[in-house]
Design a protein around this motif. Structure first.
Motif, PDB file in Angstrom:
ATOM      1  N   UNK A  40      -2.127  -2.900 -10.407  1.00 45.69           N
ATOM      2  CA  UNK A  40      -3.722  -2.991  -9.950  1.00 45.69           C
ATOM      3  C   UNK A  40      -4.103  -1.570  -9.115  1.00 45.69           C
ATOM      4  N   UNK A  81       2.852  -1.298 -10.812  1.00 43.89           N
ATOM      5  CA  UNK A  81       1.218  -0.429 -10.452  1.00 43.89           C
ATOM      6  C   UNK A  81       0.317  -0.974 -11.281  1.00 43.89           C
ATOM      7  N   UNK A 100      -5.207 -10.032  -0.991  1.00 40.87           N
ATOM      8  CA  UNK A 100      -4.143  -9.293  -0.403  1.00 40.87           C
ATOM      9  C   UNK A 100      -3.091 -10.122  -0.791  1.00 40.87           C
ATOM     10  N   UNK A 113      -2.332  -8.530  -4.096  1.00 48.30           N
ATOM     11  CA  UNK A 113      -1.744  -7.367  -4.066  1.00 48.30           C
ATOM     12  C   UNK A 113      -0.342  -7.313  -3.480  1.00 48.30           C
ATOM     13  N   UNK A 114       0.292  -8.522  -2.961  1.00 48.52           N
ATOM     14  CA  UNK A 114       1.375  -8.429  -2.419  1.00 48.52           C
ATOM     15  C   UNK A 114       1.401  -7.475  -1.069  1.00 48.52           C
ATOM     16  N   UNK A 115       0.399  -7.666  -0.171  1.00 48.83           N
ATOM     17  CA  UNK A 115       0.170  -7.359   1.086  1.00 48.83           C
ATOM     18  C   UNK A 115       0.306  -8.574   1.888  1.00 48.83           C
ATOM     19  N   UNK A 129     -10.252  -0.629  -0.456  1.00 49.01           N
ATOM     20  CA  UNK A 129     -10.355  -1.373   0.865  1.00 49.01           C
ATOM     21  C   UNK A 129     -11.642  -1.310   1.353  1.00 49.01           C
ATOM     22  N   UNK A 130     -12.038  -2.153   2.617  1.00 45.74           N
ATOM     23  CA  UNK A 130     -13.455  -2.012   3.120  1.00 45.74           C
ATOM     24  C   UNK A 130     -13.666  -0.538   3.543  1.00 45.74           C
ATOM     25  N   UNK A 131     -12.785  -0.100   4.057  1.00 49.03           N
ATOM     26  CA  UNK A 131     -13.160   1.621   4.469  1.00 49.03           C
ATOM     27  C   UNK A 131     -12.424   2.260   3.408  1.00 49.03           C
ATOM     28  N   UNK A 181      -6.407  -0.762  -5.682  1.00 47.83           N
ATOM     29  CA  UNK A 181      -7.028  -1.716  -4.794  1.00 47.83           C
ATOM     30  C   UNK A 181      -8.147  -0.677  -3.927  1.00 47.83           C
ATOM     31  N   UNK A 192       1.407   1.017   0.210  1.00 46.90           N
ATOM     32  CA  UNK A 192       2.209   0.047  -0.290  1.00 46.90           C
ATOM     33  C   UNK A 192       1.801  -0.598  -1.717  1.00 46.90           C
ATOM     34  N   UNK A 193       0.249  -0.550  -1.736  1.00 45.84           N
ATOM     35  CA  UNK A 193       0.163  -1.191  -3.138  1.00 45.84           C
ATOM     36  C   UNK A 193       0.263   0.041  -4.190  1.00 45.84           C
ATOM     37  N   UNK A 194       0.884   1.153  -3.709  1.00 50.28           N
ATOM     38  CA  UNK A 194       1.165   1.928  -4.953  1.00 50.28           C
ATOM     39  C   UNK A 194       2.627   2.001  -5.122  1.00 50.28           C
ATOM     40  N   UNK A 195       3.272   1.131  -4.368  1.00 49.45           N
ATOM     41  CA  UNK A 195       4.481   0.925  -4.281  1.00 49.45           C
ATOM     42  C   UNK A 195       5.317   2.479  -4.113  1.00 49.45           C
ATOM     43  N   UNK A 217      -1.359   0.339   3.922  1.00 50.42           N
ATOM     44  CA  UNK A 217      -1.500  -0.720   2.795  1.00 50.42           C
ATOM     45  C   UNK A 217      -1.778   0.010   1.438  1.00 50.42           C
ATOM     46  N   UNK A 218      -2.538   1.050   1.502  1.00 47.80           N
ATOM     47  CA  UNK A 218      -2.583   1.941   0.345  1.00 47.80           C
ATOM     48  C   UNK A 218      -1.464   2.238  -0.148  1.00 47.80           C
ATOM     49  N   UNK A 242      -4.770   0.155   7.148  1.00 42.85           N
ATOM     50  CA  UNK A 242      -5.453   0.385   5.709  1.00 42.85           C
ATOM     51  C   UNK A 242      -4.752   1.590   4.955  1.00 42.85           C
ATOM     52  N   UNK A 265       3.368  -5.298  -8.286  1.00 42.39           N
ATOM     53  CA  UNK A 265       2.707  -3.975  -7.454  1.00 42.39           C
ATOM     54  C   UNK A 265       3.825  -2.823  -7.908  1.00 42.39           C
ATOM     55  N   UNK A 266       5.083  -3.101  -8.005  1.00 44.34           N
ATOM     56  CA  UNK A 266       6.083  -2.251  -8.597  1.00 44.34           C
ATOM     57  C   UNK A 266       5.558  -1.496  -9.844  1.00 44.34           C
ATOM     58  N   UNK A 272      -2.331   8.902  -5.650  1.00 44.26           N
ATOM     59  CA  UNK A 272      -1.473   7.743  -6.331  1.00 44.26           C
ATOM     60  C   UNK A 272      -0.932   8.472  -7.865  1.00 44.26           C
ATOM     61  N   UNK A 301      -5.114   5.629 -11.854  1.00 47.23           N
ATOM     62  CA  UNK A 301      -3.742   5.481 -12.639  1.00 47.23           C
ATOM     63  C   UNK A 301      -4.049   4.339 -14.016  1.00 47.23           C
ATOM     64  N   UNK A 305     -10.256   6.850  -6.953  1.00 50.16           N
ATOM     65  CA  UNK A 305      -8.799   6.920  -6.303  1.00 50.16           C
ATOM     66  C   UNK A 305      -8.155   5.441  -7.297  1.00 50.16           C
TER      67      UNK A 305
END
Lengths: 262, 288, 370
Positions: free
Chosen positions: A81, A79, A52, A55-57, A85-87, A83, C267-270, C264-265, C261, A76-77, A103, A154, A150
């Motif tokens: 990477x 783009x 995280x 990913x700048x989270x 997630x677990x779900x 990401x 956020x990761x796309x800015x 956050x998604x 989540x 991040x800005x 995206x 990009x 997804x």
């Protein structure tokens, strides 16, 4: 070799009511282009926090972290990477193709390019034919494949995956593991992969980062000697078992399971 | 404090806007008054103060409403027909009576519905449909109708309150009594628990949060029902009657005062149900 | 005893129905000529005791209930109270209807009949039974029309006064409810989106909004009538005030419904905050917004009607109800209430249909019967 992720003396502390929790302490790590790096360790070892932070989270509290030579925020800005997630976190009001388009819409791709990329990535994760389905009409494994599509759509060079197959049963997980390897070979991406399964980490990775908790830190970094081309039955070879044993040794050395003796 | 500060800020903003709005809204009448009194070139500050102290203002200033509430409750004998405490008590007793019966009826009906398939199938669609109907509009008619057969006073009003508060309780309780999951019911079956035991040890406790959530809606709507029911019978007294007579006589300050008392009652009642809810939930081990 | 597969409750109902019919028959023999149809139905009902030997289909119970209802309504006396034994027939018809519904729902539960279609029969039977009982009791027991007029009188009045009812509907629903509803809901939505951008404002507005939603806002009606005059503007203003807060509170809650989540998604796309709002948080808030729209549809109609009690031009549903009550024209009032009920249910139904179309993805819509 180009460096994609570089961490020096990285530390990250969460302030809580019962005092600070040191999620990451003095982490030094370099990830090169084309690597498949797994992070393994018991819960609380900071593996997800590290991902995280890339990913700048999360914001590191000390040390330096760079992604593609930039700060995580700049990356991040840009783009830089994708990401996973677990779900799957697919939006239930969008069809699968619209979810993959999400995206692309945000990043301002033209409709023509969107549909071309959707078709390509859905092909890549073997989901062609399910474009018009809604997420809740798909099995858990298919949902997670859609979320990988997804993240790929990009064309970021770096893929961050946080226990993407953790919620799936072992049969589906084996299948997706071998598909992920093929995908990695075809796309030449750099992948950071968080897991708590030793066989998964050994099977997938070129490098395995072993971590341990309290404070979260890296205890061992293991270079895999396995060839890049790995059929599923490679998991029965002595070479594979030797690496797995070393990982297990690293986890034990971190005293990560001693807590049970209290 | 950090939670109170934003609320206080907003309240302060409302107060400022209120005082500010009272000036232009009452200005026309004040100009007329001043012309009649041959007052010319009234300075703005004096003019503002004048608009905040009119007898029948279009928008009374907050302090006028508060002083009216004070005068009509604490400063007045409680048995006086002009006492808002007296009228508030009339409304409150109708509300509480109706609410108590409405809740009891709602719970009983919900129990019948979850235990009998036929009553579920025949009653539930109508109960749900009846929620979309403006029942409150019937209120004055019920009061007059019952009055024609000799039922007056508290009972017709509390019937309206009962009717209104009963709906949310039925719907909430049916949901709540059905909220235990299949495995929890299966567990009771492995113990060979009878229907009575399953009800009191599983369904009833599981329904408690739903009951209190519905009761909060029920008590608020119960008060509204009592106030609206009072609109049709000006001699009976109650906050609704104060609203009505205030509107006939242009006594805006009286309307606002009655409105604030009604709002205060609603707030206290909802808060009481809310604290009962927290107490019960805490006793049942729920987190906050 | 009973050779059939009836439950104790069903057997009890069957016995009650048959015995009530038998008793009704015994009493109606003397007055056979005044109500032959009723006597016929009573004898058929008494005959139902043959189910002790030959169990018969639930549809026969339904037919007996229907026949009983028809006979009861047909044999209502033009004047005066109903003869005593007719009440026994009413009990029998009601018991047959109940028995029918009991047996039908048991059959559906066992999967012998489909849920769709037959499931709808039960509430319809209940509604019809209620209507028949209402008609028979009000007319049979000579209930004063002021208290409760029979449905037939309400229906007749409805047909006779359609032009008045239509004018009232236009005044109240089209002119007051719809504009007020649209303005109140839009304002609530807009303010919620604005407030959502500032945590400080949100922390201040939310408790006040929740508080206001529980208050008897309807009480501002006399003030609005003073400010905006007697015509629809004041009613629309009341509706705006009543619908604003539920929409505000629900939308703010809905905008927070997206999971960590999912955020956050974005956020990761800015993604910009506008993109996050439009592509994630507003769609995720959909079920909450529709919840407010549904609550408000009922509130709006109540607000407009009650506001008319405080002064109107000489048209409008609330005006008609309050003057009708004053002149004891209760059947016209009930006709007006029927219009309000149909308008309210239709309004709610349309919004519920739109909700199904827009938030089709939400588990509560996908899942069917909860």
């Amino acid at each position: 070799m180009t460096t994609v992720v570089s961490a020096q003396n990285l530390g990250l502390t969460f302030p809580t009511g019962d005092g600070d929790i040191v999620a990451l302490s003095d982490v030094n790590l370099t990830i090169n282009k084309g690597d498949f790096v797994s992070f393994i360790g018991p819960s609380g070892c900071g593996k997800t926090t590290f991902l995280r932070a890339i990913a700048d989270l999360e914001k590191p509290t000390s040390g330096t972290l760079s992604v593609n030579g930039m700060t995580p925020e700049q990356a991040r800005q840009a783009r830089a990477y994708g990401y996973v997630f677990q779900a799957a976190a697919l939006y239930p009001w969008r069809t699968i193709e619209k979810n993959i388009a999400l995206p692309l819409e945000i990043m301002g791709h033209s409709p023509a390019e969107q549909s071309e990329r959707i078709a390509r990535t859905m092909e890549l994760v073997n989901l062609s034919g399910f474009e018009k389905k809604y997420p809740w009409q798909l099995s858990g494994g298919m949902q997670q494949r859609a979320s990988i599509a997804r993240a790929l759509a990009f064309d970021a060079d770096l893929l961050l995956m946080d226990e993407p197959f953790g919620a799936l049963d072992e049969i589906v997980r084996d299948h997706l593991n071998s598909e992920l390897l093929k995908l990695w070979e075809r796309t030449q991406k750099t992948i950071c992969f968080v897991t708590h399964s030793i066989p998964e980490a050994v099977y997938l990775s070129t490098r395995i980062v072993v971590m341990s908790p309290r404070p979260g830190r890296v205890t061992d970094i293991i270079e895999s000697t396995l060839p890049r081309d790995r059929p599923l039955d490679i998991r029965e070879t002595p070479e594979f078992l030797a690496i797995a044993a070393r990982v297990r040794e690293g986890l034990r050395a971190g005293h990560s399971y001693d807590g049970g003796a209290v | 404090m950090t939670r109170l500060l934003p609320v206080l800020t907003i309240l302060l903003a409302i107060l400022v806007i209120w005082y500010g709005a009272a000036v232009p809204m009452n200005a026309n009448w004040q100009v007329t008054l001043n012309n009649r009194a041959d007052l010319v070139d009234v300075p703005l500050t004096t003019f503002a103060q004048q608009t905040w102290s009119q007898d029948k203002p279009v928008l009374p200033a907050p302090h006028q409403v508060i002083s009216e509430i004070w005068n009509a409750t604490v400063a007045l004998d409680i048995s006086s027909k002009r006492s808002l405490a007296y009228h508030g008590w009339i409304t409150l007793s109708a509300t509480l009576l109706g609410f108590a019966f409405g809740t009891a009826l709602g719970v009983l009906l919900a129990v019948a519905i979850i235990h009998n398939d036929a009553s579920d199938r025949s009653l539930m669609p109508w109960i749900i449909a009846s929620q979309t109907i403006p029942i409150l509009a019937v209120a004055p008619m019920v009061v007059v109708g019952l009055g024609a057969v000799g039922l007056t006073g508290l009972v017709p009003k509390s019937l309206i309150s009962m009717y209104l508060s009963f709906f949310p309780v039925v719907v909430g309780m049916v949901k709540g009594l059905r909220s235990p999951e299949a495995i929890q019911l299966d567990l009771m079956r492995t113990y060979d628990a009878n229907g009575w035991q399953t009800f009191w040890k599983l369904r009833w406790p599981a329904a408690m949060p739903f009951l209190f959530a519905s009761m909060k809606v029920g008590i608020a709507i119960s008060l509204i029902g009592a106030v609206v029911a009072e609109l049709s019978n000006a001699s009976g007294g109650g906050l609704g009657v104060r609203l009505l007579t205030g509107s006939y006589n242009g006594q805006t300050v009286q309307i606002w005062a009655a409105l604030f008392i009604a709002a205060g009652l609603a707030a206290i009642l909802v808060a009481l149900v809310g604290s009962a809810e927290r107490w019960v939930n805490a006793r049942m081990g729920a987190r906050a | 005893m009973m050779r059939s597969d009836l439950t104790p409750l069903q057997s009890g109902l069957a016995l009650l129905a048959a015995l009530a019919a038998l008793a009704g028959l015994a009493f109606s023999l003397s007055t056979f000529t005044t109500a032959p149809l009723l006597a016929l139905v009573c004898s058929l009902g008494a005959l139902s005791l043959v189910r002790l030997i030959w169990p018969f289909s639930l549809w026969l119970d339904g037919a007996l209930a229907l026949l009983g209802a028809l006979a009861l309504v047909a044999s209502l006396p033009a004047e005066g109270s109903m003869p005593g034994h007719h009440w026994l027939a009413l009990v029998a018809a009601w018991a047959f209807a109940w028995l029918f519904v009991e047996r039908l729902s048991a059959t559906i539960r066992l999967g012998k009949l489909p849920e769709t279609g037959t499931g709808l029969v039960i509430p319809i039977v209940f509604g019809l039974a209620l209507l028949v009982a209402w008609e028979v009791i009000t007319r049979g027991a000579n209930v004063p029309p002021v208290l409760l007029p029979p449905p037939s009188a309400i229906g007749a009045r409805f047909l006779a006064e359609t032009s008045i009812l239509w004018a009232d509907f236009v005044q109240t629903f089209i002119k007051s409810v719809l504009p007020g509803y649209a303005m109140g809901c839009l304002a609530g939505l807009g303010v919620a989106i604005l407030v959502d951008r500032s945590p400080f404002l949100k922390a201040g507005v939310m408790p006040i909004g929740n508080f206001m939603s529980a208050l008897p806002i309807i009480g501002i009606a006399p003030i609005m009538v003073m400010w905006f005059g007697f015509d629809w503007q004041s009613k629309a203003a009341v509706v705006v005030a009543m619908t604003f807060f539920p929409m505000l509170v629900n939308t703010v809650a809905g905008l927070n419904a997206a999971s960590a989540i999912e955020r956050d998604l974005m956020h990761t796309y800015a993604a910009s905050s506008w993109q996050t709002l439009m592509k994630l948080r507003l769609p995720a808030a959909g079920p909450f917004i529709f919840n407010a729209l549904k609550i408000n549809s009922t509130l709006a109609l109540i607000g407009a009607i009650v506001a008319e009690f405080f002064g109107t031009p000489i048209v409008g549903m609330g005006f008609r109800i309050s003057t009708g009550v004053g002149r004891l024209a209760i059947d016209l009032v009930w006709a007006e209430i029927a219009v309000a009920a149909v308008a309210g249910s239709a309004f709610y139904g349309v919004i519920a249909l739109i909700e199904r179309g827009v938030t089709f993805w939400h588990p509560s819509v996908r899942g069917g019967r909860a």
